[in-house]
Design a protein around this motif. Structure first.
Motif, mmCIF file in Angstrom:
data_model
loop_
_atom_site.group_PDB
_atom_site.id
_atom_site.type_symbol
_atom_site.label_atom_id
_atom_site.label_comp_id
_atom_site.label_asym_id
_atom_site.label_seq_id
_atom_site.Cartn_x
_atom_site.Cartn_y
_atom_site.Cartn_z
ATOM 1 N N GLN A 266 46.409 -32.812 -35.033
ATOM 2 C CA GLN A 266 46.502 -32.003 -36.250
ATOM 3 C C GLN A 266 47.388 -32.679 -37.288
ATOM 4 N N ILE A 267 48.494 -33.247 -36.835
ATOM 5 C CA ILE A 267 49.402 -33.930 -37.754
ATOM 6 C C ILE A 267 48.730 -35.138 -38.394
ATOM 7 N N SER A 268 48.003 -35.923 -37.597
ATOM 8 C CA SER A 268 47.344 -37.115 -38.151
ATOM 9 C C SER A 268 46.229 -36.728 -39.120
ATOM 10 N N ARG A 269 45.526 -35.618 -38.859
ATOM 11 C CA ARG A 269 44.475 -35.173 -39.774
ATOM 12 C C ARG A 269 45.082 -34.705 -41.098
ATOM 13 N N ALA B 8 44.689 -36.377 -44.924
ATOM 14 C CA ALA B 8 44.268 -35.592 -46.083
ATOM 15 C C ALA B 8 45.288 -35.698 -47.213
ATOM 16 N N ILE B 9 46.573 -35.719 -46.862
ATOM 17 C CA ILE B 9 47.618 -35.826 -47.885
ATOM 18 C C ILE B 9 47.557 -37.188 -48.575
ATOM 19 N N MET C 257 57.707 -14.919 -31.391
ATOM 20 C CA MET C 257 57.946 -16.303 -31.791
ATOM 21 C C MET C 257 57.685 -16.453 -33.297
ATOM 22 N N ALA C 258 58.545 -17.197 -33.974
ATOM 23 C CA ALA C 258 58.369 -17.443 -35.409
ATOM 24 C C ALA C 258 57.282 -18.493 -35.606
ATOM 25 N N LYS C 259 56.340 -18.205 -36.481
ATOM 26 C CA LYS C 259 55.237 -19.113 -36.793
ATOM 27 C C LYS C 259 55.136 -19.263 -38.304
ATOM 28 N N VAL C 260 54.531 -20.368 -38.718
ATOM 29 C CA VAL C 260 54.302 -20.634 -40.138
ATOM 30 C C VAL C 260 52.807 -20.790 -40.337
ATOM 31 N N GLU C 261 52.264 -20.084 -41.334
ATOM 32 C CA GLU C 261 50.872 -20.280 -41.696
ATOM 33 C C GLU C 261 50.848 -21.297 -42.826
ATOM 34 N N LEU C 262 50.262 -22.456 -42.548
ATOM 35 C CA LEU C 262 50.178 -23.539 -43.526
ATOM 36 C C LEU C 262 48.805 -23.539 -44.169
ATOM 37 N N GLY C 263 48.743 -23.959 -45.409
ATOM 38 C CA GLY C 263 47.476 -24.087 -46.095
ATOM 39 C C GLY C 263 47.288 -25.514 -46.572
ATOM 40 N N LEU C 264 46.141 -26.098 -46.241
ATOM 41 C CA LEU C 264 45.782 -27.406 -46.784
ATOM 42 C C LEU C 264 45.205 -27.119 -48.169
ATOM 43 N N ALA C 265 45.919 -27.520 -49.203
ATOM 44 C CA ALA C 265 45.615 -27.040 -50.551
ATOM 45 C C ALA C 265 45.409 -28.170 -51.547
ATOM 46 N N LYS C 266 44.606 -27.875 -52.551
ATOM 47 C CA LYS C 266 44.380 -28.772 -53.676
ATOM 48 C C LYS C 266 44.818 -28.010 -54.925
ATOM 49 N N ARG D 148 45.028 -39.686 -48.513
ATOM 50 C CA ARG D 148 43.771 -40.149 -49.088
ATOM 51 C C ARG D 148 43.210 -39.228 -50.163
ATOM 52 N N GLU D 149 43.117 -37.936 -49.869
ATOM 53 C CA GLU D 149 42.349 -37.059 -50.743
ATOM 54 C C GLU D 149 43.178 -36.281 -51.750
ATOM 55 N N GLY D 150 44.483 -36.471 -51.787
ATOM 56 C CA GLY D 150 45.295 -35.783 -52.783
ATOM 57 C C GLY D 150 45.570 -34.325 -52.479
ATOM 58 N N TYR D 151 45.532 -33.950 -51.227
ATOM 59 C CA TYR D 151 45.864 -32.584 -50.845
ATOM 60 C C TYR D 151 47.367 -32.463 -50.641
ATOM 61 N N THR D 152 47.834 -31.229 -50.567
ATOM 62 C CA THR D 152 49.207 -30.951 -50.209
ATOM 63 C C THR D 152 49.206 -29.845 -49.160
ATOM 64 N N VAL D 153 50.252 -29.779 -48.382
ATOM 65 C CA VAL D 153 50.369 -28.749 -47.355
ATOM 66 C C VAL D 153 51.466 -27.789 -47.789
#
Length: 157
Positions: A93-96, A100-101, A120-129, A103-108
């Motif tokens: 997941q980290i390498s994917r 994306a960050i 347990m504390a969790k974070v919902e991340l979004g792969l965003a443009k 090559r394609e100009g995305y941000t997390v």
């Protein structure tokens, strides 16, 4: 002392601005490495992740610039409010996300910090443009139209 009863999906912090500023392509749930006082402070619900983002440092994903206030009953072992926090994801997941960050100009961006059913504390991340200004205006226009349409349908006109 008894543990507090948590409602399923108890949200500790939310980034509503991210939905306005970005097109969210994909959502990912990640664990987060926290200290004890950070967890107690998160349960208080006064944290802020609006300016936060995820960054890759030496093949690890870190949550940068998230504000978790110091725990009021904490002593000298209290935490730094804006320290970098490690996100717990599988290597693939980290390498994917890294690809994306770069090559394609995305941000997390973090969308929310919540507690799951096990506490347990969790974070919902979004792969965003990022959205341009005209995209933001178009989104707001469609949102206003949907609201007006619902109002009209409710009245029966």
């Amino acid at each position: 002392m008894a543990r507090p009863v948590l409602i399923e999906g108890h949200i500790a912090a939310q980034n509503r601005k991210a939905l306005h500023n970005y097109f969210i392509e994909e959502r990912i749930e990640a664990g987060i490495a926290l200290t004890g006082t950070e967890v107690k402070s998160l349960r208080g619900g006064k944290s802020n992740i609006i300016d936060a983002h995820a960054a890759v440092v030496r093949d690890e994903l870190w949550l940068v610039n998230a504000y978790i206030p110091e725990y009021t009953q904490g002593n000298r072992f209290n935490h730094e409010p804006r320290r970098k926090r490690r996100l717990l994801l599988h290597r693939r997941q980290i390498s994917r996300l890294t690809g994306a960050i770069q090559r394609e100009g995305y941000t997390v961006v973090p969308l929310s910090i919540f507690f799951n059913t096990r506490g347990m504390a969790k974070v919902e991340l979004g792969l965003a443009k990022g959205k341009k200004q005209h995209d933001k205006r178009a989104t707001e226009k469609t949102r206003d139209w949907q609201r007006t349409r619902q109002r009209l349908l409710k009245r029966g006109e």
